[in-house]
Design a protein around this motif. Structure first.
Motif, mmCIF file in Angstrom:
data_model
loop_
_atom_site.group_PDB
_atom_site.id
_atom_site.type_symbol
_atom_site.label_atom_id
_atom_site.label_comp_id
_atom_site.label_asym_id
_atom_site.label_seq_id
_atom_site.Cartn_x
_atom_site.Cartn_y
_atom_site.Cartn_z
ATOM 1 N N LEU A 144 -9.243 7.653 -6.436
ATOM 2 C CA LEU A 144 -7.971 7.172 -6.955
ATOM 3 C C LEU A 144 -7.886 5.657 -6.812
ATOM 4 N N LEU A 145 -7.383 5.019 -7.866
ATOM 5 C CA LEU A 145 -7.300 3.554 -7.869
ATOM 6 C C LEU A 145 -6.078 3.044 -7.104
ATOM 7 N N ASP A 146 -5.021 3.848 -7.024
ATOM 8 C CA ASP A 146 -3.801 3.376 -6.362
ATOM 9 C C ASP A 146 -3.999 3.187 -4.869
ATOM 10 N N THR A 147 -4.744 4.085 -4.242
ATOM 11 C CA THR A 147 -4.951 4.014 -2.795
ATOM 12 C C THR A 147 -6.199 3.239 -2.406
ATOM 13 N N SER A 148 -6.853 2.597 -3.348
ATOM 14 C CA SER A 148 -8.098 1.896 -3.034
ATOM 15 C C SER A 148 -7.880 0.478 -2.532
ATOM 16 N N GLY A 149 -6.704 -0.101 -2.807
ATOM 17 C CA GLY A 149 -6.455 -1.481 -2.421
ATOM 18 C C GLY A 149 -6.904 -2.498 -3.457
ATOM 19 N N LEU A 150 -7.429 -2.050 -4.585
ATOM 20 C CA LEU A 150 -7.871 -2.966 -5.635
ATOM 21 C C LEU A 150 -6.741 -3.375 -6.570
ATOM 22 N N VAL A 151 -5.648 -2.618 -6.548
ATOM 23 C CA VAL A 151 -4.512 -2.934 -7.415
ATOM 24 C C VAL A 151 -3.533 -3.817 -6.638
#
Length: 264
Positions: A144-151
């Motif tokens: 998941l992209l939301d919990t990755s810290g990249l956003v």
């Protein structure tokens, strides 16, 4: 003997004296009687096996039929109902079981068109947005992209970079307390009960403390390495205590430029 002389040896005919093995007396603890007395003292007759004697029921008071069934109070005459509770409950019976000759109701149909209803619900429904994912391996493992810290979530907030409200309140309280303290000091100075040290007096006190510390340090360096006597030990402890107190005073004066003293 059996190893030296075989079973058919003539020496086996000589009678031998039987050696009696004397056993040592059995050990008896000196606390035996005390343990017995404590055991008898704390023993209860009804503790494990029930009461010692049980009253035998009288043969005249035998168990009768329906004697243990509860009886309801009669609201009409105030007496007890002669009819048992089981027979009272039999009056409210469940519906009978259908017979095998009974036929269920059949032929009930609905006029709802499920095909049109499903088509309308599908057309009017809002399509789900796909969750943004990212692939971190060459095998295609998705996360998941939301919990990755990249956003950048926190930088896009409305209150990003602003001081929180609790810090603003805390700073106001600190400033208010400092103003009250300054007003109290000014009032004390006006009354003459407190005096502010000037820069010259502060430097003189600081230099005097450092000079005293230097003298104590010189005495401390002259102490022998081995403190094998009580006076040497006490002298060393006294010098260490005085030096630590002077170090605290020097640090306090160096950290605070404005110092007030009370007039006695």
């Amino acid at each position: 003997m059996t190893d030296m002389f075989p079973a058919e040896s003539i020496y086996n005919l000589i009678p031998r004296e039987e050696v009696k093995v004397t056993q040592q007396p059995r050990h008896t603890s000196k606390f035996r009687e005390t343990v017995k007395e404590e055991t008898q003292r704390h023993k209860a007759p009804n503790k494990t096996m029930g009461p010692v004697k049980v009253d035998v029921p009288s043969p005249e008071k035998f168990l009768q039929k329906h004697s243990k069934e509860p009886k309801l109070a009669d609201t009409t005459e105030g007496g007890l109902l002669e009819k048992p509770l089981k027979k009272l409950c039999d009056d409210q019976k469940k519906p009978r079981v259908p017979l095998r000759t009974d036929h269920p109701v059949m032929g009930i149909q609905t006029k709802k068109n499920f095909i049109k209803t499903n088509a309308v619900e599908t057309i009017m429904s809002v399509p789900k947005k796909p969750q943004p994912n990212y692939v971190d391996t060459r095998r295609g493992d998705k996360q998941l992209l939301d919990t990755s810290g990249l956003v950048p979530k926190f930088t896009n907030k409305k209150d990003y970079g602003q001081t929180p409200e609790y810090l603003i309140k805390r700073n106001e309280e600190v400033q208010r307390a400092q103003e009250e303290y300054d007003a109290y000091i000014k009032e004390r100075i006006r009354q003459g009960s407190m005096k502010q040290l000037s820069d010259e007096e502060r430097d003189a006190v600081l230099q005097g403390l450092k000079k005293n510390w230097g003298e104590l340090h010189h005495q401390y360096q002259g102490i022998s390495v081995v403190t094998d006597t009580t006076p040497k030990k006490y002298r060393k402890e006294r010098l260490e205590t005085e030096m630590k107190q002077l170090e605290k005073d020097i640090d306090m004066i160096e950290r605070h430029k404005t110092i007030y003293i009370a007039n006695r």
